[in-house]
Design an enzyme around this catalytic site. Sequence first.
Site, short mmCIF file in Angstrom:
data_model
loop_
_atom_site.label_atom_id
_atom_site.label_comp_id
_atom_site.label_asym_id
_atom_site.label_seq_id
_atom_site.Cartn_x
_atom_site.Cartn_y
_atom_site.Cartn_z
N CYS A 1 -10.60 10.71 8.73
CA CYS A 1 -9.28 10.21 8.36
C CYS A 1 -8.17 10.99 9.05
O CYS A 1 -8.14 12.21 9.01
CB CYS A 1 -9.11 10.30 6.84
SG CYS A 1 -7.50 9.71 6.26
N ASN B 1 -11.34 2.70 12.03
CA ASN B 1 -10.27 2.59 13.01
C ASN B 1 -10.24 3.87 13.83
O ASN B 1 -10.06 4.96 13.28
CB ASN B 1 -8.91 2.42 12.31
CG ASN B 1 -8.82 1.08 11.61
OD1 ASN B 1 -9.03 0.03 12.22
ND2 ASN B 1 -8.55 1.10 10.31
N SER C 1 -13.74 5.44 -2.61
CA SER C 1 -14.13 5.52 -1.20
C SER C 1 -15.49 6.18 -1.11
O SER C 1 -15.62 7.40 -1.12
CB SER C 1 -13.09 6.33 -0.42
OG SER C 1 -11.84 5.68 -0.48
N LEU C 2 -16.52 5.36 -1.04
CA LEU C 2 -17.89 5.88 -1.06
C LEU C 2 -18.29 6.36 0.34
O LEU C 2 -18.67 7.51 0.53
CB LEU C 2 -18.84 4.79 -1.55
CG LEU C 2 -20.22 5.28 -1.97
CD1 LEU C 2 -20.14 6.11 -3.24
CD2 LEU C 2 -21.19 4.11 -2.16
N ASN C 3 -18.26 5.47 1.28
CA ASN C 3 -18.37 5.82 2.71
C ASN C 3 -19.71 6.38 3.18
O ASN C 3 -19.94 6.49 4.39
CB ASN C 3 -17.26 6.78 3.14
CG ASN C 3 -15.88 6.19 2.94
OD1 ASN C 3 -15.75 4.98 2.79
ND2 ASN C 3 -14.86 7.02 2.92
N GLU D 1 -4.28 11.82 -1.82
CA GLU D 1 -5.29 11.53 -2.83
C GLU D 1 -4.55 11.36 -4.16
O GLU D 1 -4.09 12.36 -4.75
CB GLU D 1 -6.31 12.68 -2.87
CG GLU D 1 -7.25 12.68 -4.06
CD GLU D 1 -7.96 11.34 -4.29
OE1 GLU D 1 -8.42 10.71 -3.34
OE2 GLU D 1 -8.04 10.92 -5.47
N CYS E 1 -11.23 14.61 4.73
CA CYS E 1 -12.30 13.69 5.12
C CYS E 1 -12.34 13.65 6.65
O CYS E 1 -11.29 13.56 7.30
CB CYS E 1 -12.03 12.29 4.55
SG CYS E 1 -12.01 12.27 2.75
N CYS F 1 0.87 -1.18 0.00
CA CYS F 1 0.00 0.00 0.00
C CYS F 1 0.91 1.22 0.00
O CYS F 1 1.71 1.40 0.91
CB CYS F 1 -0.86 -0.06 1.26
SG CYS F 1 -1.86 1.41 1.54
N1 SAH Z 1 -7.50 9.38 -0.90
C1 SAH Z 1 -7.75 8.07 -1.42
C2 SAH Z 1 -6.70 7.09 -0.99
C3 SAH Z 1 -6.65 6.81 0.51
S1 SAH Z 1 -7.25 5.21 0.75
C4 SAH Z 1 -9.15 7.61 -1.04
O1 SAH Z 1 -9.83 8.35 -0.33
O2 SAH Z 1 -9.61 6.59 -1.53
C5 SAH Z 1 -7.54 5.17 2.41
C6 SAH Z 1 -8.85 4.47 2.71
O3 SAH Z 1 -8.99 4.40 4.15
C7 SAH Z 1 -10.05 5.21 2.18
O4 SAH Z 1 -11.00 4.30 1.70
C8 SAH Z 1 -10.61 5.89 3.43
O5 SAH Z 1 -11.99 6.11 3.31
C9 SAH Z 1 -10.26 4.89 4.50
N2 SAH Z 1 -10.12 5.48 5.84
C10 SAH Z 1 -9.74 6.72 6.16
N3 SAH Z 1 -9.74 6.89 7.49
C11 SAH Z 1 -10.13 5.70 8.04
C12 SAH Z 1 -10.30 5.23 9.38
N4 SAH Z 1 -10.06 6.00 10.41
N5 SAH Z 1 -10.71 3.95 9.55
C13 SAH Z 1 -10.91 3.14 8.49
N6 SAH Z 1 -10.75 3.53 7.21
C14 SAH Z 1 -10.37 4.80 6.99
#
Ligand code: SAH
Length: 345
Positions: A119, A287, A211-213, A158, A116, A105
């Site tokens: 994060c 997390n 990353s839909l979320n 990103e 976000c 990764c």
């Molecule tokens: N910026 C890109 C690449 C980062 S990937 C993106 O957003 O896809 C990192 C992944 O971890 C993303 O899917 C994000 O949503 C997720 N993520 C971020 N913070 C997190 C947390 N505290 N716990 C679990 N997943 C998390």
Amino acid sequence: MTKTDLKNFNLRELEQFLSGKGKEKFRATQIFKWIYQLGATTFAEMTNLSKDLRTELEETACISTFQQTVFEEGSDGTRKYLFTLDDGESVESVLIPDEGRNTLCISTQVGCAMRCEFCLTGTFRLKRNLTTAEIINQVCAVKKDFEVRNIVFMGMGEPLQNLDNLVRAIEIMLDGNGLQLSNRRITVSTCGLVPQMAELGKRVTVNLAVSLNATTDELRNRFMPVNQKYPLKELLQACRNFPLPSRRKITIEYVMIGGMNDSLEDARRLLKLTSDIPNKVNLIPFNEHEGCGFKSPTQAAIDAFHKYLIDRHVTVITRDSRGGDISAACGQLKGRLEKGPGVDC
Ligand code: SAH
């Protein structure tokens, strides 16, 4: 005179660099193989180049490597690498071992501008983009000790905000004279920068993760400010239009946050939103980290969400929180970043 770092070039650019010096094109292929397949870090090693060419390159060019690397190993075998960059900044990469199918990764930026809410990396704002060499050197450093089969751009930053360097690094990874990875084993993850998704698809063929979320614009606007610019409807259309490697599916990443987006109502909306997109769902239990009030979901909520989708024939993987004990899990990477001024998108 500063020397030109050849790791910032894809093969075509290396050919141009050499032809600018009056050299034959095939020299670029030889040098590429030395660097990426044989791990050469000096021109002196490149014994099939003439002595004169080697000397000339020594004087004008260099092959960067990551010198200072520290790593921590988690109880599950996950290894988190911290690489110090020339300007004192640092980035992290995480090796997730799996018999014969190690996944690395990697990061594309120091910090992140996307803010976000859940994060940790995002709370440090963006310091700068990584160069192509800094992206590719994460792979080269780990490859010295481990076979790397899969690459996921899911580390700090990103990726689509650093599109040119991302694409060039991918070209080096895919090149038959370079790292020789398969496009089916490279995945770029984005928070949803719609125009850049289209641009990526035009320039290289790789897997895409989004990353839909959240399943409503209301909640996604709150979690991920990028949604205010590119709302769900546009994002999902960009997914439909994305040219994947053959027989591949888009990965829909869904961070489950306790009591926020983890109900069966959310699962139902997720199914509806993605029903006409070839996809697999990656559930990532949130997390927890200091300074963020969100909670991990309960195991019961994770199981129910997972089951709802599986029962409706969706491919679902619930990510085990690997690397949690060394802060290498999703959303926990921060290098040696300090909170302070940075740049927003
Ligand atoms: N910026 C890109 C690449 C980062 S990937 C993106 O957003 O896809 C990192 C992944 O971890 C993303 O899917 C994000 O949503 C997720 N993520 C971020 N913070 C997190 C947390 N505290 N716990 C679990 N997943 C998390």
